[in-house]
Design an enzyme around this catalytic site. Structure first.
Site, PDB file in Angstrom:
ATOM      1  N   LYS A 176       0.829  -1.201   0.000  1.00  0.00           N
ATOM      2  CA  LYS A 176       0.000   0.000   0.000  1.00  0.00           C
ATOM      3  C   LYS A 176       0.870   1.260   0.000  1.00  0.00           C
ATOM      4  O   LYS A 176       0.502   2.279  -0.602  1.00  0.00           O
ATOM      5  CB  LYS A 176      -0.937   0.005   1.209  1.00  0.00           C
ATOM      6  CG  LYS A 176      -1.890   1.203   1.275  1.00  0.00           C
ATOM      7  CD  LYS A 176      -2.825   1.261   0.066  1.00  0.00           C
ATOM      8  CE  LYS A 176      -3.713   2.505   0.053  1.00  0.00           C
ATOM      9  NZ  LYS A 176      -4.843   2.433   0.971  1.00  0.00           N
ATOM     10  N   LYS A 245      -1.378  12.160   4.951  1.00  0.00           N
ATOM     11  CA  LYS A 245      -0.868  11.185   5.926  1.00  0.00           C
ATOM     12  C   LYS A 245      -0.170  10.031   5.217  1.00  0.00           C
ATOM     13  O   LYS A 245       0.926   9.602   5.605  1.00  0.00           O
ATOM     14  CB  LYS A 245      -2.018  10.641   6.772  1.00  0.00           C
ATOM     15  CG  LYS A 245      -1.610   9.533   7.738  1.00  0.00           C
ATOM     16  CD  LYS A 245      -2.810   8.865   8.378  1.00  0.00           C
ATOM     17  CE  LYS A 245      -3.523   7.921   7.449  1.00  0.00           C
ATOM     18  NZ  LYS A 245      -2.780   6.643   7.234  1.00  0.00           N
TER      19      LYS A 245
END
Length: 303
Positions: A176, A245
């Site tokens: 990811k 983030k």
């Protein structure tokens, strides 16, 4: 639709979590849900989800517990707090964590949970957005023990158009990170390409059609670019603060490997600049507004 015997718990009913829960309900699963902000449960309870008071209560009545929460700290809170999944006693046999978290934190949490309860852990971060989650077509990049993965694979296959086990626990989160490196910098590239097309005076709306099938083609060009070009940002399908983030996590991960990846660092800075203007809850694709803001500032200063 005939109900299945699979009892699923779902913790974290945000934009993605809501879409996944709705899809599971459509498939006939019994789904128990919890969210830190309980008002979010009203997006799924009217459709058949069962609201629970704590993560432990979810876990106590679930064969599989799925999570989709903000970050590693939220994962740890949901699993290890006094009212967390690990406190359920006889709880689920496997945790499936759809959250975007860090690989090492995931490995530590999985080992801790295994020691406490014997439950397995599949880290399964996703890509594709709420629309693909709602239709069971999202991409799932998984990490975990092969036996644990085999146990949850049938239900995950109903949620994913593309499901791949990338390695042991933590491998899904590592994948990811790579995905977000491509996506985050890709959002910035799409915004810059749009600004260039509009400034050059061509029909910017025709760019995806024109470039389809060539080396520049991608889902970002075909799906994201038109959203930017139309300025179609409401309601948000993702949040700028979340992509920031994720990009920061990419930067930290790459630096930890001794790499200095300048394009990624520029992507981080662009999203920092955008969020600093007060757009943390804006759609991630609205980063194009940063370039409009920059252009307006240049006009005001006469440069």
């Amino acid at each position: 639709m005939e109900k299945t015997s699979q009892r699923i718990g779902f913790i974290g009913v945000g934009l993605m979590g809501e879409a996944m829960v709705r899809h599971l309900l459509d498939l006939g699963h019994e789904v128990r849900v919890w969210n830190l902000e309980p008002e979010r449960l009203e997006t799924v309870v009217p459709h058949g989800a069962i609201a629970m008071e704590t993560p432990a209560a979810v876990a106590a009545q679930s064969d599989i517990v799925m999570l989709c929460v903000l970050n590693m700290a939220a994962v740890e809170r949901c699993i290890f707090a006094e009212d967390g999944v690990a406190a359920a006693g006889k709880g689920p046999s496997v945790i499936v964590d759809f959250s975007t978290a860090d690989p090492e934190g995931t490995r530590q949490a999985a080992a801790r949970l295994r020691e406490m309860t014997g439950a397995g852990w599949i880290d399964a971060p996703v890509s594709g957005g709420p629309q693909l989650a709602r239709t069971g077509k999202m991409t799932v990049m998984a990490g975990g023990d092969e036996a644990d993965f085999a146990g949850v694979k049938p239900v995950l296959e109903t949620m994913a158009g593309n499901l791949t086990l990338m390695g042991p626990v933590g491998a899904g989160q590592t994948t990811k990170i790579l995905n977000q490196a491509i996506v985050g910098t890709g959002y910035v590239v799409m915004a810059e390409a749009l600004m260039l097309a509009e400034a050059a005076g061509i029909d910017a709306a025709r760019l995806p059609q024109c470039l389809a099938g060539g080396h520049a083609d991608s889902s970002l060009l075909q799906r994201l670019y038109p959203q930017m070009q139309q300025r179609a940002f409401e309601p948000p399908s993702s949040y700028a603060r979340q992509l920031l983030k994720d990009l920061k996590a990419v930067s930290e991960f790459s630096r930890g490997l001794g790499l200095d990846l300048k394009v990624i660092e520029q992507g981080v800075q662009r999203y920092k600049d955008y969020v600093a203007l007060g757009h943390e809850m804006s759609d991630s694709a609205a980063i194009v507004k940063l370039y409009e803001h920059d252009a307006a500032e240049r006009d005001r200063s006469g440069r």
